[in-house]
Structures are given as structure tokens and as C-alpha cells.
Design a protein around this motif. Structure first.
Motif, PDB file in Angstrom:
ATOM      1  N   ILE A 140      93.169  15.001  35.292  1.00 55.21           N
ATOM      2  CA  ILE A 140      93.704  15.657  36.477  1.00 55.21           C
ATOM      3  C   ILE A 140      94.422  16.936  36.049  1.00 55.21           C
ATOM      4  O   ILE A 140      95.334  16.900  35.223  1.00 55.21           O
ATOM      5  CB  ILE A 140      94.682  14.735  37.231  1.00 55.21           C
ATOM      6  N   THR A 141      94.020  18.034  36.619  1.00 56.04           N
ATOM      7  CA  THR A 141      94.601  19.322  36.240  1.00 56.04           C
ATOM      8  C   THR A 141      95.365  19.989  37.374  1.00 56.04           C
ATOM      9  O   THR A 141      96.146  20.918  37.131  1.00 56.04           O
ATOM     10  CB  THR A 141      93.502  20.280  35.751  1.00 56.04           C
ATOM     11  N   GLU A 142      95.152  19.543  38.613  1.00 56.51           N
ATOM     12  CA  GLU A 142      95.858  20.153  39.737  1.00 56.51           C
ATOM     13  C   GLU A 142      95.796  19.225  40.942  1.00 56.51           C
ATOM     14  O   GLU A 142      95.014  18.273  40.974  1.00 56.51           O
ATOM     15  CB  GLU A 142      95.231  21.505  40.101  1.00 56.51           C
ATOM     16  N   GLY A 143      96.635  19.523  41.934  1.00 54.08           N
ATOM     17  CA  GLY A 143      96.577  18.812  43.202  1.00 54.08           C
ATOM     18  C   GLY A 143      97.224  17.445  43.165  1.00 54.08           C
ATOM     19  O   GLY A 143      97.970  17.093  42.248  1.00 54.08           O
ATOM     20  N   VAL A 144      96.915  16.652  44.186  1.00 51.35           N
ATOM     21  CA  VAL A 144      97.468  15.315  44.360  1.00 51.35           C
ATOM     22  C   VAL A 144      96.368  14.283  44.160  1.00 51.35           C
ATOM     23  O   VAL A 144      95.270  14.435  44.690  1.00 51.35           O
ATOM     24  CB  VAL A 144      98.067  15.172  45.783  1.00 51.35           C
ATOM     25  N   LYS A 145      96.642  13.282  43.387  1.00 47.89           N
ATOM     26  CA  LYS A 145      95.658  12.219  43.150  1.00 47.89           C
ATOM     27  C   LYS A 145      96.325  10.853  43.323  1.00 47.89           C
ATOM     28  O   LYS A 145      97.491  10.674  42.986  1.00 47.89           O
ATOM     29  CB  LYS A 145      95.069  12.316  41.750  1.00 47.89           C
ATOM     30  N   CYS A 146      95.559   9.902  43.820  1.00 48.75           N
ATOM     31  CA  CYS A 146      96.046   8.535  44.006  1.00 48.75           C
ATOM     32  C   CYS A 146      95.003   7.568  43.468  1.00 48.75           C
ATOM     33  O   CYS A 146      93.825   7.909  43.333  1.00 48.75           O
ATOM     34  CB  CYS A 146      96.264   8.220  45.484  1.00 48.75           C
ATOM     35  N   ILE A 147      95.433   6.358  43.183  1.00 48.86           N
ATOM     36  CA  ILE A 147      94.499   5.253  42.987  1.00 48.86           C
ATOM     37  C   ILE A 147      94.790   4.205  44.054  1.00 48.86           C
ATOM     38  O   ILE A 147      95.929   4.070  44.508  1.00 48.86           O
ATOM     39  CB  ILE A 147      94.578   4.633  41.577  1.00 48.86           C
ATOM     40  N   CYS A 148      93.759   3.495  44.462  1.00 44.50           N
ATOM     41  CA  CYS A 148      93.941   2.480  45.489  1.00 44.50           C
ATOM     42  C   CYS A 148      92.870   1.409  45.283  1.00 44.50           C
ATOM     43  O   CYS A 148      92.269   1.332  44.213  1.00 44.50           O
ATOM     44  CB  CYS A 148      93.883   3.082  46.888  1.00 44.50           C
ATOM     45  N   ASN A 149      92.630   0.591  46.277  1.00 39.43           N
ATOM     46  CA  ASN A 149      91.697  -0.527  46.126  1.00 39.43           C
ATOM     47  C   ASN A 149      90.234  -0.114  46.198  1.00 39.43           C
ATOM     48  O   ASN A 149      89.350  -0.945  46.032  1.00 39.43           O
ATOM     49  CB  ASN A 149      91.976  -1.597  47.189  1.00 39.43           C
ATOM     50  N   GLN A 150      89.973   1.160  46.483  1.00 42.81           N
ATOM     51  CA  GLN A 150      88.614   1.671  46.449  1.00 42.81           C
ATOM     52  C   GLN A 150      88.452   2.630  45.269  1.00 42.81           C
ATOM     53  O   GLN A 150      89.401   3.300  44.863  1.00 42.81           O
ATOM     54  CB  GLN A 150      88.280   2.430  47.747  1.00 42.81           C
ATOM     55  N   LEU A 151      87.248   2.688  44.722  1.00 44.28           N
ATOM     56  CA  LEU A 151      86.960   3.641  43.663  1.00 44.28           C
ATOM     57  C   LEU A 151      87.070   5.058  44.209  1.00 44.28           C
ATOM     58  O   LEU A 151      86.751   5.321  45.368  1.00 44.28           O
ATOM     59  CB  LEU A 151      85.565   3.394  43.101  1.00 44.28           C
ATOM     60  N   SER A 152      87.501   5.993  43.359  1.00 46.91           N
ATOM     61  CA  SER A 152      87.713   7.365  43.822  1.00 46.91           C
ATOM     62  C   SER A 152      86.979   8.406  42.981  1.00 46.91           C
ATOM     63  O   SER A 152      86.795   9.534  43.427  1.00 46.91           O
ATOM     64  CB  SER A 152      89.208   7.678  43.835  1.00 46.91           C
ATOM     65  N   LEU A 153      86.591   8.065  41.759  1.00 44.94           N
ATOM     66  CA  LEU A 153      85.919   9.045  40.902  1.00 44.94           C
ATOM     67  C   LEU A 153      84.524   9.336  41.442  1.00 44.94           C
ATOM     68  O   LEU A 153      83.806   8.423  41.861  1.00 44.94           O
ATOM     69  CB  LEU A 153      85.822   8.523  39.469  1.00 44.94           C
ATOM     70  N   THR A 154      84.136  10.603  41.388  1.00 46.62           N
ATOM     71  CA  THR A 154      82.815  10.977  41.901  1.00 46.62           C
ATOM     72  C   THR A 154      81.968  11.586  40.776  1.00 46.62           C
ATOM     73  O   THR A 154      81.563  10.880  39.869  1.00 46.62           O
ATOM     74  CB  THR A 154      82.964  11.946  43.087  1.00 46.62           C
ATOM     75  N   THR A 155      81.711  12.881  40.821  1.00 47.89           N
ATOM     76  CA  THR A 155      80.817  13.502  39.839  1.00 47.89           C
ATOM     77  C   THR A 155      81.564  14.202  38.706  1.00 47.89           C
ATOM     78  O   THR A 155      80.958  14.529  37.691  1.00 47.89           O
ATOM     79  CB  THR A 155      79.894  14.516  40.533  1.00 47.89           C
ATOM     80  N   LYS A 156      82.866  14.454  38.884  1.00 49.02           N
ATOM     81  CA  LYS A 156      83.646  15.116  37.832  1.00 49.02           C
ATOM     82  C   LYS A 156      84.202  14.055  36.888  1.00 49.02           C
ATOM     83  O   LYS A 156      85.268  13.480  37.117  1.00 49.02           O
ATOM     84  CB  LYS A 156      84.784  15.937  38.437  1.00 49.02           C
ATOM     85  N   LEU A 157      83.470  13.792  35.829  1.00 50.52           N
ATOM     86  CA  LEU A 157      83.877  12.789  34.847  1.00 50.52           C
ATOM     87  C   LEU A 157      84.098  13.490  33.509  1.00 50.52           C
ATOM     88  O   LEU A 157      83.196  14.144  32.981  1.00 50.52           O
ATOM     89  CB  LEU A 157      82.805  11.703  34.707  1.00 50.52           C
ATOM     90  N   ASP A 158      85.304  13.335  32.973  1.00 46.03           N
ATOM     91  CA  ASP A 158      85.628  13.979  31.702  1.00 46.03           C
ATOM     92  C   ASP A 158      85.459  13.052  30.512  1.00 46.03           C
ATOM     93  O   ASP A 158      85.492  13.505  29.361  1.00 46.03           O
ATOM     94  CB  ASP A 158      87.065  14.504  31.759  1.00 46.03           C
TER      95      ASP A 158
END
Length: 374
Positions: A140-158
Motif C-alpha cells: 500500500i503506497t497511498e489512500g485508505v485500505k481496509c481488510i474485512c470478511n471479503q477478499l479485496s485484492l484484485t489485479t495489483k499484486l506485488d
């Protein structure tokens, strides 16, 4: 809650299994279910913070006893001096030992989940999501991020498991032609489309997210972040302030009690010889603990610590005597405000913090809270 400093054993005795110990571990402070070894969230002496969330994916979670996601939280904190080191520890142990076993203290049914993690330090942050031994992570390099009971990662995988894409292709979940979207591949139906309930509240804060703002978000029942129902209760909460300047201390605010809307956040700072707080540590039952016996969880002992019991009385007062309850809550929130102001002074002063100034900090806050309850 519990605090551990550099204790060495031949093996690390996790909730269900033992794994090989490392030569050195870091001091950690943990917020944890009292019956298990790991933690839902916590921090270490180097300013690394890790939190865990249970997630459900299209691949059923294993009932076989292995590492729990909460064990991996503690192992990452004990063995990682940076967020990236903690991530590397977690994924290496996940690949070696797997994840599985009952997440609840329940002898009648086995409740299993996969795991998501938020891993941060003073300078960087990662979201790690898993399914079985497979995983992917985003820096995570900017903005607001959360984790929850659903998956959130999409195509940007480091970073990702080296066999992740081959595995999902072999399962028929991805054809290899379209962009690889972790959430779409691993989620059940459209679960990944539901956003975390706290994201909107966080985004409203803009770029100015203070400790008080985070506390307000965690107390927000309208958004669903704070839950107080017959079937579920937010069990504990933490807010951590991690200054990028290493000359300033990290400050971690713990409730140590359920329902943050009716709890107060108390500051903790890592220093040598920090005073331990038995009043927020649940009783130990040793080898007689039903969580350690086979079959497991045939009894459910009273695991409440002293602050938890006092807080139950306060919650009852709030529910049954509104005038007295609100008066008590105002007193407690004023105590919390004093703590926030004192920590803000520490984080803005020019002189170096004297460890003696905060060695009793959390102990004194808990002791004062208990006195008001009594």
C-alpha cells in the motif's frame, strides 16, 4: 491482552501444533482470545503492527489442526522487525505448516476460515490475503485500505505464492488469458464486490486521520464497524500511531474490553522493563485447559480478566440505569481524552522521551479505569 518479551523455548507451542522456534523473538503486545496462543491483532517493539480477519473463499478451509490465522499474527510480530519481514515470516510458515482448525471455542462444531492480514510499520503497509497455503499481497503506497470478511485484492499484486496461478488454472478457476484478479478467482460468487463497512468512514477523514478520528470510526455502529448484537460483539479494539520519524515512539491504544463505543482506549508504549498488567490477562488453566485436551472444548471455563468483569458491570449500568451510566461514560471519556492529549504532547515535543515517564503508563491507565468502575 498479554505482553511477551524475548522468551525462548525449544519449540513455539502454537494453538494446535508446535513449530521450531527461532534464536530470537521480539517483544510483542497482543489483543487475543484468551483460549488460544495467537492474537487477532498486536504490535511489536519495532513498530510493526499486524491484524487478522477471517475470510471465506471458494476453497473450503481445512478442519485439520494446523496454524490458525491468529497464530500467524503472533509469529509475524515475534519474528519480523519490519512489515515486509513479518509478511515473509507469515507466508513461509503458511506454506510449510498450512492453516486449519477450529476458530471458535466450541466443542459441538468446527468453524473454519481462511485469513487476511493488514501488516504495517512506520514506513510501509501490506495487505495479505490467503486461501489454504496460497496467497497474494499488495504493498500500500497511498489512500485508505481496509481488510474485512471479503477478499479485496484484485489485479495489483506485488507478491504472490510462486505456484498461485498454476494452481488456480489447474482448478479451472482461471483460463490464463484474462487479467489475473485474485478476488474474482477465489471469491464465492460476487462476495468480493461488497466493500468494507469502515472504508467510507475512513475516506471521509481525508488525509488527516488522527488517533481520535480512528477511535471514532471504530465506535461507529451505523456503518457496521462496531457491532453490539445478541449474536456478535466487537470484542476488542486497537489504534496505533506510528511516526515515520524513528526518534518518536509508537503509541498503541488498547481497549482490552469489548464494544469500543462503551470502552476507553488506553495508551501503551514499548520501553525496557515496562510494567506488566495482570488485570488485563485472562487466567491460565495450564494443561487442564479444555482447549488443550483431546477432545477439545468439552468445557468452557471462566476466562474473564479483572478489567473485563468490571467492564461488564459498567455495560450493565449503561443499559439499566441511563443517568448513572451516561455519567460514568462521560468520566471515562474524559480519562481517555487526558491520555490522548498526553500522548500528543509526547509525539510533538522536541526532547527525547524518558522511558521512566511511560514505564507504568498502561498499568496506571487500567488501574485508574478500575477505580472509576468500583
Amino acid at each position: 491482552m498479554c505482553f511477551h518479551r524475548l522468551l525462548q523455548y525449544k519449540d513455539a507451542k502454537c494453538t494446535y501444533i508446535e513449530i521450531e522456534q527461532v534464536p530470537k523473538t521480539h517483544a510483542v503486545v497482543l489483543s487475543k482470545p484468551s483460549w488460544l496462543w495467537g492474537a487477532e491483532m498486536g504490535a511489536n517493539e519495532h513498530g510493526v503492527c499486524v491484524a487478522n480477519e477471517a475470510v471465506v473463499t471458494r476453497e473450503p478451509a481445512s478442519e485439520s489442526e494446523a496454524l490458525l490465522g491468529m497464530d500467524l499474527v503472533r509469529l509475524g510480530l515475534e519474528r519480523g522487525a519490519t512489515a515486509k519481514e513479518a509478511l515473509d515470516v507469515i507466508v513461509a510458515l503458511l506454506e510449510e505448516h498450512g492453516q486449519g482448525g477450529n476458530y471458535f471455542e466450541d466443542g459441538s462444531s468446527c468453524h473454519t476460515f481462511q485469513s487476511a492480514f493488514l501488516i504495517v510499520d512506520r514506513s510501509e503497509a501490506w495487505i495479505l490475503e490467503t486461501s489454504g497455503k496460497y496467497w497474494a499481497a499488495e504493498k500500500i503506497t497511498e489512500g485508505v485500505k481496509c481488510i474485512c470478511n471479503q477478499l479485496s485484492l484484485t489485479t495489483k499484486l506485488d507478491a504472490e505464492h510462486p505456484e498461485l496461478r498454476n494452481y488456480v488454472r489447474s482448478q479451472g478457476w482461471w483460463n490464463g488469458d484474462s487479467d489475473f484478479n485474485f478476488s474474482e478467482v477465489f471469491s464465492i460468487a460476487d462476495d468480493h464486490l461488497a466493500c468494507c463497512s469502515g472504508r467510507e468512514s475512513l475516506e471521509k477523514q481525508g488525509g488527516d486521520v488522527s488517533a481520535q478520528a480512528m477511535i471514532d470510526v471504530l465506535r461507529d455502529k451505523d456503518s457496521g464497524v462496531c457491532v453490539d448484537s445478541e449474536s456478535f460483539l466487537t470484542t476488542a479494539s486497537i489504534v496505533s500511531v506510528l511516526p515515520q520519524d524513528p526518534s518518536f515512539p509508537c503509541v498503541h491504544y488498547f481497549t482490552g474490553t469489548p464494544d469500543p463505543s462503551r470502552s476507553i482506549f488506553k495508551p501503551f508504549i514499548f520501553v525496557d522493563d515496562v510494567k506488566l498488567v495482570p488485570k488485563v490477562v485472562s487466567p491460565s488453566f495450564g494443561n487442564d485447559d479444555p482447549a488443550k485436551k483431546i477432545p477439545r472444548f468439552q468445557e468452557k471455563p471462566d476466562r474473564r480478566h479483572e478489567l473485563y468483569k468490571a467492564h461488564e458491570w459498567a455495560r450493565s449500568l449503561l443499559e439499566n440505569d441511563q443517568d448513572k451510566g451516561q455519567k460514568l461514560m462521560r468520566i471515562m471519556l474524559d480519562l481517555e481524552k487526558q491520555g490522548l492529549e498526553a500522548m500528543e504532547d509526547i509525539l510533538t515535543r522536541t526532547e527525547v522521551l524518558d522511558p521512566a515517564e511511560v514505564v507504568d503508563l498502561f498499568y496506571d491507565c487500567v488501574d485508574t479505569e478500575l477505580k472509576f468502575f468500583k
